[in-house]
Design an enzyme around this catalytic site. Structure first.
Site, PDB file in Angstrom:
ATOM      1  N   MET A 182     -11.681   4.511   4.816  1.00 51.19           N
ATOM      2  CA  MET A 182     -10.644   5.406   5.751  1.00 51.19           C
ATOM      3  C   MET A 182     -11.346   5.222   7.238  1.00 51.19           C
ATOM      4  O   MET A 182     -12.389   5.702   7.684  1.00 51.19           O
ATOM      5  CB  MET A 182     -10.345   6.916   5.550  1.00 51.19           C
ATOM      6  CG  MET A 182      -9.787   7.196   4.256  1.00 51.19           C
ATOM      7  SD  MET A 182      -8.233   6.122   4.119  1.00 51.19           S
ATOM      8  CE  MET A 182      -7.341   6.738   5.353  1.00 51.19           C
ATOM      9  N   ASP A 190       0.905   5.202  -0.069  1.00 56.72           N
ATOM     10  CA  ASP A 190       0.083   6.417   0.428  1.00 56.72           C
ATOM     11  C   ASP A 190       0.957   7.818  -0.247  1.00 56.72           C
ATOM     12  O   ASP A 190       1.888   8.341   0.228  1.00 56.72           O
ATOM     13  CB  ASP A 190       0.065   6.915   1.599  1.00 56.72           C
ATOM     14  CG  ASP A 190      -0.697   5.539   2.468  1.00 56.72           C
ATOM     15  OD1 ASP A 190      -2.021   5.462   2.045  1.00 56.72           O
ATOM     16  OD2 ASP A 190      -0.444   5.004   3.461  1.00 56.72           O
ATOM     17  N   HIS A 250      -2.893   4.593  -3.070  1.00 55.79           N
ATOM     18  CA  HIS A 250      -3.653   5.639  -2.226  1.00 55.79           C
ATOM     19  C   HIS A 250      -3.410   6.837  -2.753  1.00 55.79           C
ATOM     20  O   HIS A 250      -2.601   7.435  -1.804  1.00 55.79           O
ATOM     21  CB  HIS A 250      -3.963   5.090  -0.898  1.00 55.79           C
ATOM     22  CG  HIS A 250      -4.749   5.697  -0.016  1.00 55.79           C
ATOM     23  ND1 HIS A 250      -4.842   5.839   1.192  1.00 55.79           N
ATOM     24  CD2 HIS A 250      -5.873   6.724  -0.543  1.00 55.79           C
ATOM     25  CE1 HIS A 250      -5.844   6.674   1.622  1.00 55.79           C
ATOM     26  NE2 HIS A 250      -6.604   7.083   0.668  1.00 55.79           N
ATOM     27  N   HIS A 294       1.076  -1.154   0.086  1.00 53.83           N
ATOM     28  CA  HIS A 294      -0.011  -0.076   0.043  1.00 53.83           C
ATOM     29  C   HIS A 294       1.096   1.011   0.125  1.00 53.83           C
ATOM     30  O   HIS A 294       1.814   1.134   1.017  1.00 53.83           O
ATOM     31  CB  HIS A 294      -1.003   0.006   1.261  1.00 53.83           C
ATOM     32  CG  HIS A 294      -1.925   1.090   1.209  1.00 53.83           C
ATOM     33  ND1 HIS A 294      -3.138   0.910   0.746  1.00 53.83           N
ATOM     34  CD2 HIS A 294      -1.932   2.344   2.003  1.00 53.83           C
ATOM     35  CE1 HIS A 294      -3.905   2.146   0.761  1.00 53.83           C
ATOM     36  NE2 HIS A 294      -3.286   2.906   1.664  1.00 53.83           N
TER      37      HIS A 294
HETATM   38  C1  DX5 Z   1      -3.253   7.402   6.244  1.00 52.43           C
HETATM   39  C2  DX5 Z   1      -3.059   6.303   5.304  1.00 52.43           C
HETATM   40  C3  DX5 Z   1      -2.698   4.853   5.672  1.00 52.43           C
HETATM   41  C4  DX5 Z   1      -1.813   4.637   6.861  1.00 52.43           C
HETATM   42  C5  DX5 Z   1      -2.224   3.662   7.778  1.00 52.43           C
HETATM   43  O1  DX5 Z   1      -3.687   8.602   5.861  1.00 52.43           O
HETATM   44  O2  DX5 Z   1      -3.782   6.255   4.222  1.00 52.43           O
HETATM   45  O3  DX5 Z   1      -2.415   4.027   4.853  1.00 52.43           O
HETATM   46  O4  DX5 Z   1      -0.459   4.401   6.279  1.00 52.43           O
HETATM   47  O5  DX5 Z   1      -1.164   3.642   8.636  1.00 52.43           O
HETATM   48  P1  DX5 Z   1      -1.483   2.642  10.186  1.00 52.43           P
HETATM   49  O6  DX5 Z   1      -1.975   1.301   9.916  1.00 52.43           O
HETATM   50  O7  DX5 Z   1      -0.474   3.141  10.977  1.00 52.43           O
HETATM   51  O8  DX5 Z   1      -2.863   3.495  10.512  1.00 52.43           O
HETATM   52 ZN    ZN Z   2      -3.413   4.646   2.792  1.00 52.20          ZN
END
Ligand code: DX5
Ligand code: ZN
Length: 221
Positions: A137, A35, A66, A33
């Site tokens: 989310m 970001d 994402h 994934h």
């Molecule tokens: C937050 C991101 C997530 C984040 C999740 O804006 O979209 O993908 O990396 O991280 P954790 O699992 O630590 O909440």
């Molecule tokens: Zn994400």
């Protein structure tokens, strides 16, 4: 389908990214994934194309990108060329979501739509048939390591019911605060893609943390 696990590279060690990518390669993870944050749609900036291309060069897993950016249409082709398999845009960032989804599919990528915690799943009713994945989310986007928002369970259940009616192959991805305590309940509510940043990269043994998320059996709850 059995569920997928997508470790979020946002929580990796950026000074030693290659080592963390190789760890994911060796693990039971299905996707990486990725970001992307622009400092406008979300109050943080992460990384762009050179870093994604570097991740792609060493990854043996598909990249699940994402986009937490405004005007994602401007860059879809660049993300495809950087190695994207899945491209997810935010509903809140797309004025012409249908057009954006078609553009992602025309590039040969799976198309995803992400919803912020306040956005109701009902806004997807007229486009659900066109999309491959919905990313719910479960924190406000922008940062890793935040606390899971419990209302997400209601959204998963409502979305799964809608998907049963309109798109039974829909993947429901949960992003934010996913860990070994809530993962089974998430699958049981109807999710089938788990993103995990902090709970994987903050673990003493990340490979084991991924294996634990992967080996879950939703029937056990
Ligand atoms: C937050 C991101 C997530 C984040 C999740 O804006 O979209 O993908 O990396 O991280 P954790 O699992 O630590 O909440
Ligand atoms: Zn994400």
């Amino acid at each position: 389908m059995t569920h997928l696990v997508a470790p979020s590279i946002l929580s990796a060690d950026f000074a030693d990214l290659r080592q963390d990518i190789e760890m994911i390669n060796e693990s039971d993870a299905d996707w990486i994934h990725v970001d992307v944050m622009d400092g406008v749609f979300v109050p943080n900036i992460s990384f762009g194309f050179p870093v994604i291309k570097a991740i792609e060069r060493y990854s043996s897993k598909p990249l699940d990108i994402h986009l937490m950016i405004v005007e994602p249409d401007r860059y879809l082709k660049d993300f495809k060329n950087s190695g994207a398999s899945v491209i997810t845009v935010h509903e809140e960032a797309c004025t012409h979501l249908h057009r954006t989804i078609q553009a992602i599919k025309d590039l040969g990528c799976k198309a995803g739509v992400a919803l912020n915690p306040h956005t109701s799943v009902s806004c997807l009713e007229n486009i659900l048939v066109d999309i491959d994945l919905v990313c719910l989310m479960s924190v406000n986007p922008g940062f890793g390591g935040q606390k899971f928002i419990d209302n997400t369970y209601n959204k998963i259940k409502a979305l799964r019911l809608m998907a049963d009616r309109l798109n039974s192959d829909l993947m429901i991805e949960i992003d934010g605060g996913v860990n070994s305590h809530n993962c089974l309940a998430l699958l049981n509510a109807g999710a089938n893609v788990l993103v995990a940043g902090n709970s994987v990269f903050g673990a003493e043994n990340p490979i084991k943390a991924i294996a634990e998320l992967k080996k879950l059996d939703p029937k056990l709850i």
